[in-house]
Write an enzyme that holds these catalytic residues in place. Structure first.
Site, PDB file in Angstrom:
ATOM      1  N   GLY A 209      -2.414  15.055  -0.096  1.00 48.13           N
ATOM      2  CA  GLY A 209      -1.245  14.596  -0.862  1.00 48.13           C
ATOM      3  C   GLY A 209      -1.225  13.099  -1.078  1.00 48.13           C
ATOM      4  O   GLY A 209      -0.177  12.536  -1.398  1.00 48.13           O
ATOM      5  N   GLU A 212      -2.692  10.717  -6.837  1.00 57.82           N
ATOM      6  CA  GLU A 212      -1.775  11.008  -7.941  1.00 57.82           C
ATOM      7  C   GLU A 212      -2.100  12.385  -8.514  1.00 57.82           C
ATOM      8  O   GLU A 212      -3.188  12.916  -8.292  1.00 57.82           O
ATOM      9  CB  GLU A 212      -1.940   9.957  -9.047  1.00 57.82           C
ATOM     10  N   ASP A 223      -3.755   2.610 -10.275  1.00 57.97           N
ATOM     11  CA  ASP A 223      -2.583   2.763  -9.411  1.00 57.97           C
ATOM     12  C   ASP A 223      -2.333   1.443  -8.666  1.00 57.97           C
ATOM     13  O   ASP A 223      -1.196   0.973  -8.588  1.00 57.97           O
ATOM     14  CB  ASP A 223      -2.796   3.919  -8.416  1.00 57.97           C
ATOM     15  N   LYS A 227       0.798  -1.290  -8.954  1.00 57.58           N
ATOM     16  CA  LYS A 227       1.489  -1.901  -7.800  1.00 57.58           C
ATOM     17  C   LYS A 227       1.475  -3.428  -7.907  1.00 57.58           C
ATOM     18  O   LYS A 227       2.415  -4.088  -7.465  1.00 57.58           O
ATOM     19  CB  LYS A 227       0.879  -1.399  -6.501  1.00 57.58           C
ATOM     20  N   GLY A 320       1.262   9.694   1.244  1.00 55.62           N
ATOM     21  CA  GLY A 320       1.497  10.869   2.085  1.00 55.62           C
ATOM     22  C   GLY A 320       2.886  11.422   1.864  1.00 55.62           C
ATOM     23  O   GLY A 320       3.773  10.730   1.382  1.00 55.62           O
TER      24      GLY A 320
HETATM   25  N1  HSE Z   1      -1.787   7.716  -5.075  1.00 57.08           N
HETATM   26  C1  HSE Z   1      -1.117   6.669  -4.374  1.00 57.08           C
HETATM   27  C2  HSE Z   1      -2.054   6.112  -3.323  1.00 57.08           C
HETATM   28  C3  HSE Z   1       0.138   7.212  -3.737  1.00 57.08           C
HETATM   29  O1  HSE Z   1      -3.076   6.739  -3.041  1.00 57.08           O
HETATM   30  O2  HSE Z   1      -1.790   5.044  -2.781  1.00 57.08           O
HETATM   31  C4  HSE Z   1       1.062   6.169  -3.204  1.00 57.08           C
HETATM   32  O3  HSE Z   1       1.575   5.341  -4.222  1.00 57.08           O
END
Ligand code: HSE
Length: 341
Positions: A209, A212, A223, A227, A320
């Site tokens: 989990g 994405e 991703d 951020k 998670g």
């Molecule tokens: N897919 C993202 C990661 C989830 O692996 O950091 C958390 O934002």
């Protein structure tokens, strides 16, 4: 506090699990007894009950993969056109946006949030799109409507990264924020060092989990770039777009490259940074005496360079189910503290 969830995947179910398992504790310690009154998914059904949905039944439906499995009960409504229909036409105190992130368009989450504000709902979002793109206007709209927006779980899940920069370090000036902010890629790099293939490590990250819904954003660095945009918005009040950021991913990494780094006492890490001058995401080989080289698995770490405190680093889970669920809960409790006084 009445909650409306938009999205009911890994993260939304994670929040409901925590609300279910910690119900007594939340009531005793914080006087917090939220009700989930609505849940909307894109293609797996929509539910609303003004009296509150059963968390246990919701979790059962989540496991079955469709809200159609939620049994009938007094006051239950299912006939909504889409999430917008639910948001526009039914009440809730807080909208929790946990639908899949689109970091290029921020849609449809942005529209959900705009409608939430227009109908007087506070917002807690784990969806990174609207905090990365178009955030300034959204914030202004919320301010005018006297609605709170919180987004702790968009950066490092429940590890307090946004709160640290915005609230705990309030009064100091942040000069830069730099670190590991994507759990999936850090997990893959760590597991490849342990001998797993890239594909196996990615599948495991998906099973756990971390990734994405479409993991391309993770492995291509977008991703982490989202951020960076979130950090630019939050810590520097700078609105930028993905095109303004140099982005690298980990898709070209090979077992041979990992081995060569190990033999040279170095580790590959995907490092994101944000400063008032802009941001970047770069795959670099760090020497082992760099603390970031020791951040493993889905753990993230972020160092704030500040004027009054020097360097301050937060480290903890970056992805998670329950970890991201906790970030949402922390935001809900923060709103509860304000609106219940
Ligand atoms: N897919 C993202 C990661 C989830 O692996 O950091 C958390 O934002």
């Amino acid at each position: 506090m009445k909650l409306m969830l938009i999205g009911f995947g890994v993260v939304g179910q994670g929040l409901v699990m925590i609300l279910h398992d910690k119900a007594d504790d939340l009531k005793t310690r914080y006087g917090f007894s939220p009700q989930v009154v609505g849940v909307a998914t894109g293609s797996r059904g929509i539910l609303y009950n003004a009296n509150g949905l059963s968390l246990q039944k919701l979790l059962g439906a989540g496991q079955a993969g469709t809200l159609a499995h939620y049994p009938d009960e007094d006051g239950l409504e299912r006939d909504f056109v889409d999430a917008l229909d639910l948001i526009q036409n039914r009440d809730a105190d807080v909208l929790v946006e946990v639908s899949p992130t689109n970091i290029r368009t921020a849609m449809p989450a942005m529209q959900h949030l705009q409608e939430a504000i227009a109908t007087g709902k506070h917002i807690v979002t784990a969806n990174k799109g609207p905090v990365a793109i178009g955030f300034k206007a959204l914030l202004q709209q919320a301010k005018e409507a006297n609605v709170h927006i919180r987004y702790e779980s968009t950066l490092m899940a429940g590890t307090p990264a946004i709160a640290t920069g915005l609230e705990t370090l309030a009064g100091s000036t942040i000069q830069s924020a730099r670190g590991i902010v994507n759990g999936t890629t850090n997990y893959i790099l760590t597991e490849m060092e342990n001998g797993l293939t890239y594909d196996d490590a990615l599948s495991r990250a998906q099973q756990l989990g971390y990734a994405e819904t479409d993991p391309t954003a993770d492995v291509e660095g977008y991703d982490a770039a989202a951020k960076v945009l979130i950090m630019l918005n939050a810590f520097f009040g700078i609105e930028a777009s993905l095109d303004d950021i140099d982005v690298m991913g980990i898709t070209s990494i090979t077992p041979e490259a990992i081995l060569a780094a190990t033999e040279a006492n170095e580790r590959y890490k995907l490092i994101a940074s944000a400063t008032p001058q802009g941001g970047q995401v770069k795959l670099v080989r760090l020497p082992l005496n760099d603390p970031l080289a020791h951040v493993k698995g889905a753990t993230n770490a972020l160092t704030f360079e500040t004027d009054l405190m020097g360097d301050v680093t937060v480290m903890g889970a970056g992805a998670g189910q329950q970890e991201t669920g906790l970030g949402l809960l922390a935001d809900l409790l923060a709103i509860h503290r304000i609106v219940s006084v």
